[in-house]
Design a protein around this motif. Structure first.
Motif, short mmCIF file in Angstrom:
data_model
loop_
_atom_site.label_atom_id
_atom_site.label_comp_id
_atom_site.label_asym_id
_atom_site.label_seq_id
_atom_site.Cartn_x
_atom_site.Cartn_y
_atom_site.Cartn_z
N PRO A 202 0.81 -1.23 0.00
CA PRO A 202 0.00 0.00 0.00
C PRO A 202 0.84 1.27 0.00
N GLY A 203 2.05 1.19 0.53
CA GLY A 203 2.93 2.36 0.54
C GLY A 203 3.42 2.76 -0.83
N ARG A 204 3.22 1.91 -1.83
CA ARG A 204 3.64 2.24 -3.19
C ARG A 204 2.46 2.62 -4.09
N ILE A 205 1.27 2.75 -3.54
CA ILE A 205 0.10 3.11 -4.32
C ILE A 205 -0.17 4.61 -4.21
N ARG A 206 -0.40 5.25 -5.34
CA ARG A 206 -0.70 6.68 -5.38
C ARG A 206 -2.00 6.88 -6.15
N THR A 207 -2.87 7.75 -5.65
CA THR A 207 -4.12 8.05 -6.33
C THR A 207 -3.89 9.20 -7.32
N VAL A 208 -4.18 8.93 -8.60
CA VAL A 208 -4.01 9.93 -9.66
C VAL A 208 -5.31 9.99 -10.47
N PRO A 209 -6.29 10.75 -10.01
CA PRO A 209 -7.59 10.77 -10.69
C PRO A 209 -7.48 11.26 -12.12
N ASN A 210 -8.36 10.74 -12.96
CA ASN A 210 -8.48 11.29 -14.31
C ASN A 210 -8.97 12.73 -14.23
N TRP A 211 -8.57 13.52 -15.19
CA TRP A 211 -8.97 14.91 -15.25
C TRP A 211 -9.99 15.11 -16.37
N ALA A 391 -13.28 22.36 -11.28
CA ALA A 391 -12.32 23.43 -11.03
C ALA A 391 -11.49 23.15 -9.78
N ARG A 392 -12.12 22.54 -8.78
CA ARG A 392 -11.41 22.27 -7.52
C ARG A 392 -10.48 21.07 -7.61
N HIS A 393 -10.91 20.02 -8.36
CA HIS A 393 -10.20 18.76 -8.25
C HIS A 393 -9.79 18.11 -9.58
N LEU A 394 -10.47 18.42 -10.66
CA LEU A 394 -10.30 17.62 -11.87
C LEU A 394 -9.81 18.42 -13.07
N SER A 395 -9.15 19.53 -12.85
CA SER A 395 -8.62 20.29 -13.98
C SER A 395 -7.47 19.53 -14.62
N ALA A 398 -4.18 20.19 -12.79
CA ALA A 398 -4.01 19.44 -11.55
C ALA A 398 -3.72 17.97 -11.83
N GLY A 399 -4.42 17.40 -12.80
CA GLY A 399 -4.20 15.99 -13.13
C GLY A 399 -2.80 15.72 -13.63
N LEU A 400 -2.32 16.55 -14.55
CA LEU A 400 -0.98 16.36 -15.10
C LEU A 400 0.09 16.62 -14.04
N ALA A 401 -0.17 17.55 -13.14
CA ALA A 401 0.79 17.82 -12.06
C ALA A 401 0.95 16.60 -11.16
N ARG A 402 -0.15 15.88 -10.92
CA ARG A 402 -0.06 14.66 -10.11
C ARG A 402 0.83 13.63 -10.80
N PHE A 403 0.72 13.52 -12.12
CA PHE A 403 1.57 12.58 -12.85
C PHE A 403 3.02 13.05 -12.88
N ASP A 404 3.25 14.35 -12.91
CA ASP A 404 4.61 14.86 -12.79
C ASP A 404 5.22 14.42 -11.46
N ASP A 405 4.44 14.56 -10.40
CA ASP A 405 4.94 14.15 -9.08
C ASP A 405 5.19 12.65 -9.04
N LEU A 406 4.30 11.87 -9.66
CA LEU A 406 4.45 10.42 -9.69
C LEU A 406 5.73 10.02 -10.42
N MET A 407 5.96 10.61 -11.59
CA MET A 407 7.16 10.29 -12.36
C MET A 407 8.42 10.76 -11.64
N THR A 408 8.37 11.95 -11.05
CA THR A 408 9.53 12.46 -10.32
C THR A 408 9.90 11.53 -9.18
N GLU A 409 8.89 11.08 -8.44
CA GLU A 409 9.15 10.18 -7.32
C GLU A 409 9.77 8.87 -7.81
N ALA A 410 9.26 8.34 -8.91
CA ALA A 410 9.80 7.08 -9.44
C ALA A 410 11.24 7.25 -9.92
N LEU A 411 11.52 8.34 -10.63
CA LEU A 411 12.87 8.57 -11.15
C LEU A 411 13.86 8.85 -10.03
#
Length: 419
Positions: A202-211, A391-395, A398-411
């Motif tokens: 579970p420590g390796r799971i990240r929630t990245v909602p569709n935008w 506007a609050r959650h699904l722009s 915001a969605g692409l920024a979550r994937f940036d964070d995901l990729m940065t963490e992995a790299l």
């Protein structure tokens, strides 16, 4: 981090996106894979996509690719490597298995050249997850599968013929694709228990909602209704998207049968479209529309009175429809005929933009639609919650920024547990 580093965080990184679905497909997973790959290309990365031939949601090979077996295109700065595969016009467990095997074979036999710095795969398909895992292991680089649907659960819950046997095999493939990943993205937290059960910490799971990958409506609503032939005095209940087994769209046809004064519109394509047409024979208040183009899609959604999302009662924790993001941005109220304990119900409740009714219950669905039609002020207030939630959650940002964070963490290696 400086602004320059933030905007081009992956300068010269070689990123591989594996997704069976990709542009020019305009619904489902394809738009997300495409926008993600193009976003990273714009941030300075050297991005390639390994994908299939366009076929969704019609489950027919795009006419432009009928004679193509292998090709490389450049779209939005991304090198798109396409491989031919089998496309089943009808769905059964055996046909779906043949589809996955053909995607797997062509993807493994002819992957894109060169060594990536990281691999990200959209799941489904199962084959895409397995291909991504194998390529990452071959090159000893970080691997991030993103779970859009859980195919093992889908086979068990969707009602597909032969699904029980397929569920065991699909779960085994998912376990292979997920268990060794650096990080695992899930589009909704309701997927976490099943992903954990497949062997993921579970420590390796990240929630990245569709935008929301579409723009809001711009056309005059009355003019759009007139163009579509919708009477201003008639309530329109519209469903948009894939017409597959798990959607259980029979409930909409049966609702139309109960209410001759209600117009029910099914817009889209899929392997159940012909069966639904047969079921709707003799019902003048049921319309079938081809998928709307990108320029008018949300205008058509906004022209309806109520938007429907439906699922079979057995669908619980294997899918959250991507159509919801488009529904919310349109500003119309949503009626969700879905299981109360599933992820789709959670998302509708969280948005505040819709109401829930029991699945596979046309009378309950009709009652909800009639209540909204009788109180247009309340319906308008409900619909207005959708764009606010987007506007609050699904722009897209915001969605692409979550994937940036995901990729940065992995790299950076922070998500690795000893690859």
């Amino acid at each position: 981090m400086s602004d320059g580093e933030r905007h081009r965080p992956f300068e010269d990184r070689r990123l591989l996106v594996v997704s069976t679905n990709y542009a020019p497909e305009v619904t489902g997973i394809g738009p997300y894979a495409t926008q993600l790959a193009e976003h990273w290309a714009q941030s300075g990365a050297r991005v390639r996509a390994l994908t299939g031939m366009p076929h969704y949601p019609s489950w027919r090979l795009d006419e432009a690719y009928r004679s193509v077996w292998r090709t490389v295109e450049v779209r939005g700065g991304v090198g798109v490597h396409r491989r031919r595969h089998y496309v089943p016009s009808r769905q059964s467990a055996l046909r779906r298995a043949a589809f996955e095997v053909s995607v797997l074979a062509t993807g493994l036999l002819a992957p894109p050249p060169g060594r990536p710095d990281a691999v990200i795969a959209q799941m489904p398909s199962l084959a895409g997850g397995v291909i991504g895992a194998r390529l990452a292991r071959r090159h000893r680089v970080p691997y991030i599968p993103v779970v859009q649907d859980l195919m093992g659960a889908a086979a068990a819950q969707s009602g597909i013929r032969g699904g029980d046997r397929a569920a065991t095999l699909a779960a085994a493939a998912e376990r292979y694709a997920l268990s060794g990943a650096t990080l695992v993205g899930v589009i909704h937290e309701s997927f976490v228990p099943r992903v954990t059960a497949l062997g993921v910490d579970p420590g390796r799971i990240r929630t990245v909602p569709n935008w929301t990958h579409v723009q809001g409506p711009t056309a005059d609503r009355a003019a759009t209704r007139a163009r579509l032939g919708w009477d201003p005095a008639t309530s329109v209940l519209l469903h948009s998207g894939n017409m597959g087994l798990k959607q259980g769209l029979e409930v909409l046809v049966d609702t139309a049968r109960l209410a001759p004064d209600l117009r029910v519109v099914l817009m889209g394509d899929g392997n159940q479209r012909d069966a639904l047409r047969t079921r709707a024979e003799g019902l003048p208040n049921v319309d079938f529309l081809e998928p709307a183009g990108a320029g008018e899609f949300t205008d058509v959604l906004a022209a309806a009175d109520v938007l429907a999302v439906t699922q079979r009662a057995s669908v619980l924790d294997m899918s959250v429809p991507s159509k919801l993001t488009s529904y919310f941005v349109s500003g119309r109220p949503v009626v969700a005929s879905v299981a109360d304990e599933g992820g789709t119900a959670d998302e509708v409740r969280r948005s505040g933009a819709g109401v829930l009714v029991a699945p596979e219950d046309p009378a309950a669905l009709l009652e909800a639609v009639r209540k909204l039609a009788a109180d247009p002020v309340a319906a308008g207030e409900l619909g207005a919650e959708g764009p606010a939630y987007v506007a609050r959650h699904l722009s897209r940002e915001a969605g692409l920024a979550r994937f940036d964070d995901l990729m940065t963490e992995a790299l950076d290696g922070r998500g690795s547990t000893g690859r």
